[in-house]
Design an enzyme around this catalytic site. Structure first.
Site, PDB file in Angstrom:
ATOM      1  N   PRO A 233       0.814  -1.214   0.000  1.00  0.00           N
ATOM      2  CA  PRO A 233       0.000   0.000   0.000  1.00  0.00           C
ATOM      3  C   PRO A 233       0.849   1.266   0.000  1.00  0.00           C
ATOM      4  O   PRO A 233       1.670   1.484   0.891  1.00  0.00           O
ATOM      5  CB  PRO A 233      -0.796  -0.111   1.302  1.00  0.00           C
ATOM      6  CG  PRO A 233      -0.586  -1.503   1.800  1.00  0.00           C
ATOM      7  CD  PRO A 233       0.703  -1.961   1.234  1.00  0.00           C
ATOM      8  N   GLU A 234       0.656   2.063  -1.003  1.00  0.00           N
ATOM      9  CA  GLU A 234       1.202   3.425  -1.008  1.00  0.00           C
ATOM     10  C   GLU A 234       0.013   4.361  -0.886  1.00  0.00           C
ATOM     11  O   GLU A 234      -1.105   3.905  -0.616  1.00  0.00           O
ATOM     12  CB  GLU A 234       2.023   3.663  -2.288  1.00  0.00           C
ATOM     13  CG  GLU A 234       3.188   2.666  -2.407  1.00  0.00           C
ATOM     14  CD  GLU A 234       4.068   2.871  -3.633  1.00  0.00           C
ATOM     15  OE1 GLU A 234       4.145   4.003  -4.149  1.00  0.00           O
ATOM     16  OE2 GLU A 234       4.690   1.893  -4.082  1.00  0.00           O
TER      17      GLU A 234
ATOM     18  N   HIS B 106      -4.159 -15.013   9.425  1.00  0.00           N
ATOM     19  CA  HIS B 106      -3.409 -13.825   9.829  1.00  0.00           C
ATOM     20  C   HIS B 106      -4.305 -12.643  10.194  1.00  0.00           C
ATOM     21  O   HIS B 106      -3.889 -11.490  10.089  1.00  0.00           O
ATOM     22  CB  HIS B 106      -2.422 -13.440   8.727  1.00  0.00           C
ATOM     23  CG  HIS B 106      -1.413 -14.500   8.442  1.00  0.00           C
ATOM     24  ND1 HIS B 106      -0.423 -14.852   9.338  1.00  0.00           N
ATOM     25  CD2 HIS B 106      -1.235 -15.323   7.384  1.00  0.00           C
ATOM     26  CE1 HIS B 106       0.316 -15.827   8.833  1.00  0.00           C
ATOM     27  NE2 HIS B 106      -0.165 -16.133   7.639  1.00  0.00           N
TER      28      HIS B 106
ATOM     29  N   ARG C  56       2.750 -10.639   6.989  1.00  0.00           N
ATOM     30  CA  ARG C  56       4.147 -10.307   7.309  1.00  0.00           C
ATOM     31  C   ARG C  56       4.302  -9.454   8.554  1.00  0.00           C
ATOM     32  O   ARG C  56       5.408  -9.240   9.018  1.00  0.00           O
ATOM     33  CB  ARG C  56       4.804  -9.604   6.118  1.00  0.00           C
ATOM     34  CG  ARG C  56       5.246 -10.609   5.063  1.00  0.00           C
ATOM     35  CD  ARG C  56       5.743  -9.921   3.820  1.00  0.00           C
ATOM     36  NE  ARG C  56       4.821 -10.181   2.731  1.00  0.00           N
ATOM     37  CZ  ARG C  56       5.032  -9.814   1.475  1.00  0.00           C
ATOM     38  NH1 ARG C  56       6.118  -9.147   1.162  1.00  0.00           N
ATOM     39  NH2 ARG C  56       4.153 -10.086   0.551  1.00  0.00           N
TER      40      ARG C  56
ATOM     41  N   ARG D 242      21.542  18.206  -2.025  1.00  0.00           N
ATOM     42  CA  ARG D 242      21.564  16.813  -1.592  1.00  0.00           C
ATOM     43  C   ARG D 242      22.068  15.935  -2.723  1.00  0.00           C
ATOM     44  O   ARG D 242      21.587  15.993  -3.852  1.00  0.00           O
ATOM     45  CB  ARG D 242      20.171  16.368  -1.150  1.00  0.00           C
ATOM     46  CG  ARG D 242      19.623  17.284  -0.085  1.00  0.00           C
ATOM     47  CD  ARG D 242      18.384  16.733   0.526  1.00  0.00           C
ATOM     48  NE  ARG D 242      18.645  15.483   1.218  1.00  0.00           N
ATOM     49  CZ  ARG D 242      17.886  15.043   2.215  1.00  0.00           C
ATOM     50  NH1 ARG D 242      16.849  15.735   2.610  1.00  0.00           N
ATOM     51  NH2 ARG D 242      18.156  13.914   2.805  1.00  0.00           N
TER      52      ARG D 242
END
Length: 277
Positions: free
Chosen positions: A2-3, A92, A111, A154
């Site tokens: 998921p983003e 799960h 996970r 950067r």
DNA sequence: CTTTCGTCCTGACTGC
DNA sequence: TGCAGTCAGGACGAAA
């Protein structure tokens, strides 16, 4: 995984089940996920009414009517499945919360990279998980002047900079790869080498990639299921992500998508379409 | 200050 | 068929 677009989609799926509803049952099936589940998690939720489901970065925020909020991160493999509370739990399913109409949200995370936390309403912005977050990519604070300043000086590769939630939130490996492809920028380009013109190109492309994914109902990888639990969620076809060896979709290019590893993560890109700056 | 790296976890996949 | 090894990746925290 998921983003931002997937988390946004999950929020939209959760709203009809939770917003305005009272939580009548909370099941916590293990003491910890990635982090310990807070001691007050069950007591804060039990009997509370959910006032609002919001999103900040990749976090789901559940605002309750008792002054508390539940923060929720789906990690890599976290799913929210909506079904009747009588549905048998699966292997799960670590947390289950039921509403006053017999519907329930099953949080399933094989996970266990996901996590939950409780935070008082007036401490949200200062809490550990939110204090260092950068601006929302689809919000007003994410503009070219800001991004120019954030990247200035950067040397870290632009790929890494865009994954850094202190610079901008919500982007993960997939959408960074996709945005850099459409912007024609090589993922190894040092951040400081981006000129204003590149930033002016890149920023709206990031927003476009995210907006299109949200519109598509969140993309789906192996272990993501849309919050509604309904079938037929969108199977996204990415331009470069996961497309190693496939032809670059740019019609004026005959190269193939290549994969490199940056900071331990795969980057997919076209060596011709994407320029090293 | 910036940047890198190890850590957490299990299922899917690869190769012998 | 079985088993060992590899990989996936978000965010934290330690170390350089």
């Amino acid at each position: 995984m998921p983003e931002l677009p997937e988390v946004e989609t999950v929020c939209r799926g959760l709203r009809p089940v939770l917003e305005g509803h009272k939580i009548t049952e909370v099941r916590k099936n293990r003491p910890d996920l990635r982090f310990p589940i807070p001691e007050n998690f069950v007591s804060v939720l039990q009997g509370a009414r959910v006032e609002h489901i919001g999103r900040r970065a990749k976090y789901i925020l559940m605002r309750l009517d008792n002054g508390w909020n539940i923060g929720w991160h789906l990690g890599m493999s976290g799913r929210m499945v909506i079904d009747d509370i009588t549905r048998p739990e699966e292997k799960h399913d670590h947390i289950v919360i039921a509403n006053d109409e017999g519907k329930a949200v099953f949080f399933c995370d094989p996970r266990r990279f996901g996590y939950v936390f409780t935070v008082a309403e007036d401490e949200i912005e200062d809490c550990k998980h939110f204090a260092h977050l950068g601006p929302e990519p689809l919000g007003n604070a994410f503009h070219a002047d800001y991004l120019e300043q954030a990247l200035k000086g950067r040397k870290t590769p632009i790929k890494n900079a865009l994954l850094d939630q202190r610079i901008v939130v919500g982007l993960g490996n997939i959408y960074v790869c996709e945005a850099l492809y459409y912007a024609g920028i090589h993922p190894e380009t040092p951040s400081k080498n981006l000129k204003r013109t590149h930033i002016d190109t890149l920023l709206p492309i990031i927003q476009d990639v995210l907006n299109k994914a949200i519109a598509a109902g969140g993309s789906s990888l192996k272990d993501y299921v849309q919050a509604s639990g309904e079938l037929g969620y969108f199977q996204h076809q990415f331009a470069v992500y996961g497309q190693e060896g496939e032809k670059c979709p740019n019609c004026s290019c005959d190269k193939s998508v290549e994969r490199i590893v940056q900071s331990g993560r795969s980057s997919f890109y076209c060596p011709e379409t994407q320029l090293r700056l």
